[in-house]
Design a protein around this motif. Structure first.
Motif, PDB file in Angstrom:
ATOM      1  N   ARG A 124       0.817  -1.218   0.000  1.00  0.00           N
ATOM      2  CA  ARG A 124       0.000   0.000   0.000  1.00  0.00           C
ATOM      3  C   ARG A 124       0.845   1.260   0.000  1.00  0.00           C
ATOM      4  O   ARG A 124       0.586   2.201  -0.768  1.00  0.00           O
ATOM      5  CB  ARG A 124      -0.910  -0.010   1.238  1.00  0.00           C
ATOM      6  N   ASP A 125       1.876   1.293   0.844  1.00  0.00           N
ATOM      7  CA  ASP A 125       2.607   2.532   1.079  1.00  0.00           C
ATOM      8  C   ASP A 125       3.875   2.671   0.252  1.00  0.00           C
ATOM      9  O   ASP A 125       4.436   3.768   0.156  1.00  0.00           O
ATOM     10  CB  ASP A 125       2.964   2.649   2.566  1.00  0.00           C
ATOM     11  N   VAL A 126       4.340   1.580  -0.331  1.00  0.00           N
ATOM     12  CA  VAL A 126       5.590   1.625  -1.096  1.00  0.00           C
ATOM     13  C   VAL A 126       5.378   1.246  -2.558  1.00  0.00           C
ATOM     14  O   VAL A 126       5.682   2.016  -3.474  1.00  0.00           O
ATOM     15  CB  VAL A 126       6.664   0.708  -0.460  1.00  0.00           C
ATOM     16  N   VAL A 127       4.840   0.043  -2.797  1.00  0.00           N
ATOM     17  CA  VAL A 127       4.722  -0.458  -4.170  1.00  0.00           C
ATOM     18  C   VAL A 127       3.792   0.418  -5.015  1.00  0.00           C
ATOM     19  O   VAL A 127       4.152   0.827  -6.127  1.00  0.00           O
ATOM     20  CB  VAL A 127       4.237  -1.920  -4.175  1.00  0.00           C
ATOM     21  N   SER A 128       2.609   0.686  -4.504  1.00  0.00           N
ATOM     22  CA  SER A 128       1.633   1.450  -5.299  1.00  0.00           C
ATOM     23  C   SER A 128       2.143   2.831  -5.701  1.00  0.00           C
ATOM     24  O   SER A 128       2.111   3.185  -6.887  1.00  0.00           O
ATOM     25  CB  SER A 128       0.307   1.561  -4.536  1.00  0.00           C
ATOM     26  N   PRO A 129       2.642   3.653  -4.762  1.00  0.00           N
ATOM     27  CA  PRO A 129       3.147   4.968  -5.189  1.00  0.00           C
ATOM     28  C   PRO A 129       4.398   4.867  -6.061  1.00  0.00           C
ATOM     29  O   PRO A 129       4.597   5.699  -6.961  1.00  0.00           O
ATOM     30  CB  PRO A 129       3.433   5.690  -3.868  1.00  0.00           C
ATOM     31  N   ALA A 130       5.251   3.867  -5.835  1.00  0.00           N
ATOM     32  CA  ALA A 130       6.452   3.726  -6.661  1.00  0.00           C
ATOM     33  C   ALA A 130       6.087   3.406  -8.104  1.00  0.00           C
ATOM     34  O   ALA A 130       6.710   3.911  -9.042  1.00  0.00           O
ATOM     35  CB  ALA A 130       7.363   2.641  -6.093  1.00  0.00           C
ATOM     36  N   ALA A 131       5.074   2.558  -8.304  1.00  0.00           N
ATOM     37  CA  ALA A 131       4.648   2.221  -9.668  1.00  0.00           C
ATOM     38  C   ALA A 131       4.092   3.444 -10.390  1.00  0.00           C
ATOM     39  O   ALA A 131       4.383   3.668 -11.564  1.00  0.00           O
ATOM     40  CB  ALA A 131       3.601   1.104  -9.614  1.00  0.00           C
ATOM     41  N   GLN A 132       3.317   4.241  -9.693  1.00  0.00           N
ATOM     42  CA  GLN A 132       2.776   5.455 -10.302  1.00  0.00           C
ATOM     43  C   GLN A 132       3.899   6.446 -10.620  1.00  0.00           C
ATOM     44  O   GLN A 132       3.901   7.101 -11.667  1.00  0.00           O
ATOM     45  CB  GLN A 132       1.745   6.098  -9.377  1.00  0.00           C
ATOM     46  N   ARG A 133       4.845   6.540  -9.725  1.00  0.00           N
ATOM     47  CA  ARG A 133       5.943   7.498  -9.908  1.00  0.00           C
ATOM     48  C   ARG A 133       6.860   7.086 -11.051  1.00  0.00           C
ATOM     49  O   ARG A 133       7.291   7.923 -11.852  1.00  0.00           O
ATOM     50  CB  ARG A 133       6.731   7.586  -8.597  1.00  0.00           C
ATOM     51  N   PHE A 135       6.254   4.485 -13.474  1.00  0.00           N
ATOM     52  CA  PHE A 135       5.644   4.010 -14.722  1.00  0.00           C
ATOM     53  C   PHE A 135       4.342   4.724 -15.089  1.00  0.00           C
ATOM     54  O   PHE A 135       3.822   4.526 -16.182  1.00  0.00           O
ATOM     55  CB  PHE A 135       5.370   2.503 -14.631  1.00  0.00           C
ATOM     56  N   GLY A 136       3.804   5.497 -14.153  1.00  0.00           N
ATOM     57  CA  GLY A 136       2.539   6.176 -14.416  1.00  0.00           C
ATOM     58  C   GLY A 136       1.352   5.239 -14.492  1.00  0.00           C
ATOM     59  O   GLY A 136       0.327   5.557 -15.097  1.00  0.00           O
ATOM     60  N   GLN A 137       1.433   4.101 -13.858  1.00  0.00           N
ATOM     61  CA  GLN A 137       0.342   3.125 -13.856  1.00  0.00           C
ATOM     62  C   GLN A 137       0.466   2.229 -12.627  1.00  0.00           C
ATOM     63  O   GLN A 137       1.472   2.265 -11.916  1.00  0.00           O
ATOM     64  CB  GLN A 137       0.357   2.277 -15.124  1.00  0.00           C
ATOM     65  N   ALA A 138      -0.566   1.423 -12.412  1.00  0.00           N
ATOM     66  CA  ALA A 138      -0.623   0.587 -11.223  1.00  0.00           C
ATOM     67  C   ALA A 138       0.008  -0.781 -11.455  1.00  0.00           C
ATOM     68  O   ALA A 138       0.136  -1.249 -12.581  1.00  0.00           O
ATOM     69  CB  ALA A 138      -2.078   0.407 -10.786  1.00  0.00           C
ATOM     70  N   VAL A 139       0.377  -1.417 -10.362  1.00  0.00           N
ATOM     71  CA  VAL A 139       0.742  -2.831 -10.369  1.00  0.00           C
ATOM     72  C   VAL A 139      -0.544  -3.633 -10.213  1.00  0.00           C
ATOM     73  O   VAL A 139      -1.385  -3.311  -9.371  1.00  0.00           O
ATOM     74  CB  VAL A 139       1.717  -3.150  -9.210  1.00  0.00           C
ATOM     75  N   THR A 140      -0.724  -4.658 -11.035  1.00  0.00           N
ATOM     76  CA  THR A 140      -1.926  -5.485 -10.945  1.00  0.00           C
ATOM     77  C   THR A 140      -1.661  -6.847 -10.312  1.00  0.00           C
ATOM     78  O   THR A 140      -2.582  -7.480  -9.804  1.00  0.00           O
ATOM     79  CB  THR A 140      -2.553  -5.711 -12.328  1.00  0.00           C
ATOM     80  N   ARG A 141      -0.403  -7.301 -10.344  1.00  0.00           N
ATOM     81  CA  ARG A 141      -0.086  -8.596  -9.731  1.00  0.00           C
ATOM     82  C   ARG A 141       1.362  -8.603  -9.261  1.00  0.00           C
ATOM     83  O   ARG A 141       2.236  -8.023  -9.908  1.00  0.00           O
ATOM     84  CB  ARG A 141      -0.301  -9.742 -10.716  1.00  0.00           C
ATOM     85  N   ILE A 142       1.566  -9.255  -8.120  1.00  0.00           N
ATOM     86  CA  ILE A 142       2.914  -9.453  -7.599  1.00  0.00           C
ATOM     87  C   ILE A 142       3.252 -10.937  -7.741  1.00  0.00           C
ATOM     88  O   ILE A 142       2.467 -11.804  -7.344  1.00  0.00           O
ATOM     89  CB  ILE A 142       3.012  -9.008  -6.128  1.00  0.00           C
ATOM     90  N   GLU A 143       4.425 -11.204  -8.303  1.00  0.00           N
ATOM     91  CA  GLU A 143       4.828 -12.584  -8.538  1.00  0.00           C
ATOM     92  C   GLU A 143       5.783 -13.047  -7.441  1.00  0.00           C
ATOM     93  O   GLU A 143       6.810 -12.409  -7.189  1.00  0.00           O
ATOM     94  CB  GLU A 143       5.494 -12.707  -9.908  1.00  0.00           C
TER      95      GLU A 143
END
Length: 238
Positions: A124-133, A135-143
């Motif tokens: 919530r606090d790291v992955v989501s904002p990092a992806a937006q910053r 790539f300008g888009q969200a992460v949909t799945r973590i492998e």
């Protein structure tokens, strides 16, 4: 000349007394308002704390599984308690399966509840904002890179010390899938494009605020293709 029936104007002394009285009344009113603001306790039902799921509680969650699961549920996440498991020196007690998190996972996440709590906070606090910053888009799945629980020693050690995976106290991340279908793998992206390198280091560095040990390709060849997070005894961020 005094006109009959009209009230005579106040004297200078009466003006002075009125001003003094008004000033005193204002001072008393201001003091009362200040006491109301800083001297009165809040109502018992007032919630002055941040949300139940927060970083400071992760350590406590290692000993209080009920509080951990309640905090996850209160924050909108879901877990299922797993039967205890004993496998020689390995196994776990009070582990959970994380069934609803911020992102979908490539396979079930089976960990201690404290690891699950750290994981969703990191998402919530790291992955989501990092992806937006980056790539300008969200992460949909973590492998995931393999099963969260695995009865095995630490790779490369000769003393046979068990991995934190042997007690479901760790998780390995192999990559991320973006909203446009693009895959950002640790193995290829660690030295990939500038956006991939920045993103993977963002999520690695940010994980250090939630987990006790965070290992990446910068640590050794055993971690060249994944990020390792655990809540064990070693304090590391590499």
């Amino acid at each position: 000349m005094r006109i009959f029936g009209l009230i005579p104007p106040p004297s200078k002394e009466e003006h002075q007394r009125a001003r003094i009285w008004a000033a005193g009344a204002l001072a008393v009113l201001a003091l009362l308002m200040l006491l109301l603001l800083i001297g009165s306790p809040p109502p018992e039902e007032a919630d002055l704390m941040p949300p139940a799921l927060r970083t400071a509680q992760i350590t406590a969650f290692q000993d209080d599984v009920a509080a951990c699961r309640a905090a996850l549920e209160g924050a909108g996440f879901e877990t299922v308690r797993l039967p205890d498991r004993e496998e020689g020196r390995c196994g776990y007690e009070d582990a959970v399966a994380l069934t609803q998190s911020v992102h979908a996972y490539s396979q079930p996440v089976t960990t201690t509840c404290a690891v699950a709590a750290a994981l969703v906070l990191w998402e919530r606090d790291v992955v989501s904002p990092a992806a937006q910053r980056r790539f300008g888009q969200a992460v949909t799945r973590i492998e995931l890179a393999g099963s969260s629980y695995s009865c095995r020693p630490i790779a490369g050690r000769r003393d046979g010390r068990l991995s934190e995976h042997a007690s479901a106290n760790a998780v390995d991340i192999g990559g991320f899938v973006l909203a446009d279908g693009r895959r950002v793998a640790v193995a290829a992206g660690w030295r990939g494009s500038s956006a991939e390198r920045g993103f993977l280091r963002d999520v690695r560095d940010g994980a250090c605020d939630y987990f006790q040990a965070v290992l990446s390709p910068d640590y050794n060849r055993a971690h060249r293709d994944h990020l390792h997070f655990d809540l064990g005894r070693d304090d590391m961020c590499r």
